[in-house]
Design a protein around this motif. Structure first.
Motif, PDB file in Angstrom:
ATOM      1  N   PRO A  85      -6.185  -8.342   6.265  1.00  9.11           N
ATOM      2  CA  PRO A  85      -6.276  -9.745   5.842  1.00  9.11           C
ATOM      3  C   PRO A  85      -7.443 -10.032   4.916  1.00  9.11           C
ATOM      4  O   PRO A  85      -7.447 -11.045   4.212  1.00  9.11           O
ATOM      5  N   ALA A  86      -8.425  -9.132   4.890  1.00 14.51           N
ATOM      6  CA  ALA A  86      -9.587  -9.352   4.022  1.00 14.51           C
ATOM      7  C   ALA A  86      -9.341  -8.874   2.598  1.00 14.51           C
ATOM      8  O   ALA A  86      -9.888  -9.428   1.640  1.00 14.51           O
ATOM      9  N   THR A  87      -8.504  -7.826   2.447  1.00 15.61           N
ATOM     10  CA  THR A  87      -8.332  -7.223   1.119  1.00 15.61           C
ATOM     11  C   THR A  87      -6.904  -7.329   0.597  1.00 15.61           C
ATOM     12  O   THR A  87      -6.675  -7.314  -0.605  1.00 15.61           O
ATOM     13  N   GLY A  88      -5.906  -7.391   1.494  1.00 16.13           N
ATOM     14  CA  GLY A  88      -4.521  -7.351   1.061  1.00 16.13           C
ATOM     15  C   GLY A  88      -4.151  -5.985   0.513  1.00 16.13           C
ATOM     16  O   GLY A  88      -4.917  -5.018   0.612  1.00 16.13           O
ATOM     17  N   TRP A  89      -2.946  -5.903  -0.053  1.00 13.10           N
ATOM     18  CA  TRP A  89      -2.537  -4.670  -0.723  1.00 13.10           C
ATOM     19  C   TRP A  89      -1.488  -4.969  -1.781  1.00 13.10           C
ATOM     20  O   TRP A  89      -0.928  -6.061  -1.834  1.00 13.10           O
ATOM     21  N   ASP A  90      -1.239  -3.971  -2.648  1.00 13.20           N
ATOM     22  CA  ASP A  90      -0.161  -4.033  -3.630  1.00 13.20           C
ATOM     23  C   ASP A  90       1.002  -3.215  -3.077  1.00 13.20           C
ATOM     24  O   ASP A  90       0.837  -2.031  -2.758  1.00 13.20           O
ATOM     25  N   GLU A  91       2.151  -3.848  -2.966  1.00 12.28           N
ATOM     26  CA  GLU A  91       3.305  -3.228  -2.299  1.00 12.28           C
ATOM     27  C   GLU A  91       4.546  -3.349  -3.171  1.00 12.28           C
ATOM     28  O   GLU A  91       4.777  -4.375  -3.817  1.00 12.28           O
ATOM     29  N   SER A  92       5.335  -2.295  -3.189  1.00 11.33           N
ATOM     30  CA  SER A  92       6.699  -2.376  -3.711  1.00 11.33           C
ATOM     31  C   SER A  92       7.604  -1.787  -2.647  1.00 11.33           C
ATOM     32  O   SER A  92       7.229  -0.825  -1.973  1.00 11.33           O
ATOM     33  N   PHE A  93       8.779  -2.382  -2.475  1.00 13.70           N
ATOM     34  CA  PHE A  93       9.678  -1.865  -1.447  1.00 13.70           C
ATOM     35  C   PHE A  93      11.088  -1.737  -2.003  1.00 13.70           C
ATOM     36  O   PHE A  93      11.504  -2.471  -2.899  1.00 13.70           O
ATOM     37  N   VAL A  94      11.803  -0.754  -1.458  1.00  7.68           N
ATOM     38  CA  VAL A  94      13.198  -0.526  -1.823  1.00  7.68           C
ATOM     39  C   VAL A  94      13.988  -0.335  -0.539  1.00  7.68           C
ATOM     40  O   VAL A  94      13.688   0.571   0.252  1.00  7.68           O
ATOM     41  N   ASP A  95      14.987  -1.186  -0.323  1.00  6.71           N
ATOM     42  CA  ASP A  95      15.921  -1.041   0.798  1.00  6.71           C
ATOM     43  C   ASP A  95      17.106  -0.214   0.318  1.00  6.71           C
ATOM     44  O   ASP A  95      17.640  -0.466  -0.777  1.00  6.71           O
ATOM     45  N   PHE A  96      17.551   0.765   1.126  1.00  5.60           N
ATOM     46  CA  PHE A  96      18.669   1.597   0.699  1.00  5.60           C
ATOM     47  C   PHE A  96      19.428   2.122   1.907  1.00  5.60           C
ATOM     48  O   PHE A  96      18.926   2.128   3.035  1.00  5.60           O
ATOM     49  N   THR A  97      20.647   2.576   1.653  1.00  2.00           N
ATOM     50  CA  THR A  97      21.466   3.145   2.715  1.00  2.00           C
ATOM     51  C   THR A  97      22.485   4.085   2.090  1.00  2.00           C
ATOM     52  O   THR A  97      22.607   4.184   0.867  1.00  2.00           O
ATOM     53  N   GLY A  98      23.238   4.780   2.924  1.00  6.12           N
ATOM     54  CA  GLY A  98      24.278   5.682   2.445  1.00  6.12           C
ATOM     55  C   GLY A  98      24.263   7.001   3.181  1.00  6.12           C
ATOM     56  O   GLY A  98      23.253   7.387   3.783  1.00  6.12           O
ATOM     57  N   PRO A  99      25.374   7.730   3.118  1.00  4.78           N
ATOM     58  CA  PRO A  99      25.467   8.995   3.856  1.00  4.78           C
ATOM     59  C   PRO A  99      24.475  10.056   3.394  1.00  4.78           C
ATOM     60  O   PRO A  99      24.130  10.952   4.160  1.00  4.78           O
ATOM     61  N   ALA A 100      23.986   9.962   2.151  1.00  6.12           N
ATOM     62  CA  ALA A 100      23.042  10.972   1.663  1.00  6.12           C
ATOM     63  C   ALA A 100      21.688  10.883   2.353  1.00  6.12           C
ATOM     64  O   ALA A 100      20.895  11.823   2.265  1.00  6.12           O
ATOM     65  N   THR A 101      21.412   9.778   3.053  1.00 10.33           N
ATOM     66  CA  THR A 101      20.131   9.691   3.760  1.00 10.33           C
ATOM     67  C   THR A 101      19.994  10.784   4.811  1.00 10.33           C
ATOM     68  O   THR A 101      18.888  11.245   5.088  1.00 10.33           O
ATOM     69  N   ALA A 102      21.124  11.207   5.389  1.00 12.82           N
ATOM     70  CA  ALA A 102      21.066  12.273   6.391  1.00 12.82           C
ATOM     71  C   ALA A 102      20.586  13.579   5.770  1.00 12.82           C
ATOM     72  O   ALA A 102      19.749  14.289   6.341  1.00 12.82           O
ATOM     73  N   ALA A 103      21.107  13.893   4.576  1.00 11.72           N
ATOM     74  CA  ALA A 103      20.686  15.125   3.904  1.00 11.72           C
ATOM     75  C   ALA A 103      19.231  15.032   3.465  1.00 11.72           C
ATOM     76  O   ALA A 103      18.461  15.988   3.605  1.00 11.72           O
ATOM     77  N   TYR A 104      18.825  13.894   2.920  1.00 13.95           N
ATOM     78  CA  TYR A 104      17.430  13.741   2.502  1.00 13.95           C
ATOM     79  C   TYR A 104      16.488  13.856   3.701  1.00 13.95           C
ATOM     80  O   TYR A 104      15.373  14.385   3.581  1.00 13.95           O
ATOM     81  N   THR A 105      16.918  13.380   4.870  1.00 14.47           N
ATOM     82  CA  THR A 105      16.103  13.510   6.069  1.00 14.47           C
ATOM     83  C   THR A 105      16.026  14.968   6.511  1.00 14.47           C
ATOM     84  O   THR A 105      14.948  15.485   6.834  1.00 14.47           O
ATOM     85  N   GLU A 106      17.157  15.642   6.506  1.00 11.79           N
ATOM     86  CA  GLU A 106      17.180  17.053   6.903  1.00 11.79           C
ATOM     87  C   GLU A 106      16.316  17.903   5.984  1.00 11.79           C
ATOM     88  O   GLU A 106      15.665  18.863   6.423  1.00 11.79           O
ATOM     89  N   LEU A 107      16.288  17.555   4.683  1.00 13.60           N
ATOM     90  CA  LEU A 107      15.498  18.316   3.716  1.00 13.60           C
ATOM     91  C   LEU A 107      14.026  17.923   3.722  1.00 13.60           C
ATOM     92  O   LEU A 107      13.217  18.530   3.023  1.00 13.60           O
ATOM     93  N   GLY A 108      13.665  16.914   4.501  1.00 11.13           N
ATOM     94  CA  GLY A 108      12.267  16.541   4.624  1.00 11.13           C
ATOM     95  C   GLY A 108      11.780  15.513   3.634  1.00 11.13           C
ATOM     96  O   GLY A 108      10.586  15.195   3.595  1.00 11.13           O
ATOM     97  N   TYR A 109      12.665  14.954   2.819  1.00 16.74           N
ATOM     98  CA  TYR A 109      12.251  13.919   1.874  1.00 16.74           C
ATOM     99  C   TYR A 109      11.952  12.613   2.613  1.00 16.74           C
ATOM    100  O   TYR A 109      11.073  11.856   2.205  1.00 16.74           O
ATOM    101  N   ILE A 110      12.708  12.341   3.645  1.00 22.00           N
ATOM    102  CA  ILE A 110      12.450  11.218   4.543  1.00 22.00           C
ATOM    103  C   ILE A 110      12.076  11.816   5.889  1.00 22.00           C
ATOM    104  O   ILE A 110      12.808  12.657   6.410  1.00 22.00           O
ATOM    105  N   ASP A 111      10.943  11.406   6.433  1.00 18.68           N
ATOM    106  CA  ASP A 111      10.472  12.018   7.681  1.00 18.68           C
ATOM    107  C   ASP A 111      10.290  10.933   8.743  1.00 18.68           C
ATOM    108  O   ASP A 111       9.244  10.270   8.785  1.00 18.68           O
TER     109      ASP A 111
END
Length: 296
Positions: free
Chosen positions: A85-111
């Motif tokens: 609360p004293a400094t804040g931050w700079d944030e960007s966010f992306v919401d996403f979905t799809g069957p490829a998330t399983a492969a990206y998780t298995e490959l370690g891109y999403i942990d």
């Protein structure tokens, strides 16, 4: 004070066949409100490029977030986070979905086991988010496909920017790439680096998203394809060059993994390469060109 901009999208069922789709994008900075506790049914990559704050997991553990970093929000996992609360931050966010998330998780891109991942640099990820925001202009007929492509780019950029992986890659992976076509077993590769086979598996999976055998095999097959397409070497000679003394075994392995026998692959892909086959990567700013002019 804080500033925020966001857009949300609703891709159709046919777009889900792309593997990944973007559900929303946002850019925010300042002393933003706390998020959660909440649980989502899709993935979100929250990229923190400046400032700091905190993340609290479902079990109550609090993790300090210091930019640059990415916060992974995964489906069904309660989360709670916010900037200092004293400094804040700079944030960007992306919401996403799809069957490829399983492969990206298995490959370690999403942990999912590491919801907060320090980054060496957030510029690549911010660039991918920027492409999503530009595609999000009102009335863009290519919105869903453009943003979907940029989500793939974002995941690669975040993987490349992880603070525990140098831009040149893990030195163990570099050595495996160099020696992939040699006669060494996985255990011998591990011993050369003072590792047990289990430790080598951990290193390779962390850096490449697969096990050592799969990593070495992919390099061997890629090199075999280059030799088949760019030289007139007999298949048996190609097999020996990539580490297989038994050409029949090599042919069966190649056929099983590539989908066609080596001879057929050569017939489809073979090229006459004047001046020889180059192993150097062209400079994107100065790509190879075809000479033009009188007499050429």
């Amino acid at each position: 004070m804080y500033h925020t901009w966001m857009r949300y999208f609703t891709p159709g069922p046919q777009h889900l066949r792309l593997g990944l789709v973007c559900l929303g994008v946002g850019l925010q900075h300042g002393t933003l409100p706390t998020v959660g506790p909440r649980t989502l049914d899709h993935h979100v990559a929250v990229v923190i490029s400046a400032g700091g704050g905190w993340y609290r997991s479902a079990d109550g553990r609090r993790t300090t977030v210091t930019a640059p970093a990415v916060i992974w929000l995964t489906p069904g996992v309660p989360h709670h986070y916010g900037p200092d609360p004293a400094t804040g931050w700079d944030e960007s966010f992306v919401d996403f979905t799809g069957p490829a998330t399983a492969a990206y998780t298995e490959l370690g891109y999403i942990d999912p086991e590491r919801p907060v991942v320090p980054l060496a640099d957030a510029s690549g990820a911010r660039g991918a988010v920027g492409r999503i925001t530009r595609a999000a202009r009102r009335g863009n007929p290519l919105l869903v496909v453009e943003t979907a492509a940029a989500v793939h780019e974002l995941l690669v950029a975040l993987r490349r920017a992880r603070a525990d992986i140098t831009p040149e890659g893990d030195p163990v992976l570099a050595a495996l790439t160099r020696d992939a076509c040699g006669p060494l077993s996985v255990a011998e590769h591990a011993a050369r680096h003072g590792l047990t086979p289990a430790e080598l598996r951990t290193v390779v999976r962390r850096g490449a998203g697969c096990g050592p055998k799969e990593y070495l095999l992919a390099i061997r097959l890629g090199r075999a394809k280059e030799l088949l397409a760019g030289t007139d070497l007999p298949v048996a000679a190609v097999a020996r060059r990539v580490g297989y003394e038994d050409p029949a075994y090599f042919s069966r392995l190649f056929t099983r993994r590539v989908g066609v026998p080596p001879v057929r692959f050569r017939a489809r892909q073979s090229r006459t390469v004047p001046g020889g086959w180059s192993t150097s990567v062209p400079d994107p700013a100065h790509p190879p060109t075809i000479p033009t002019g009188p007499g050429l």
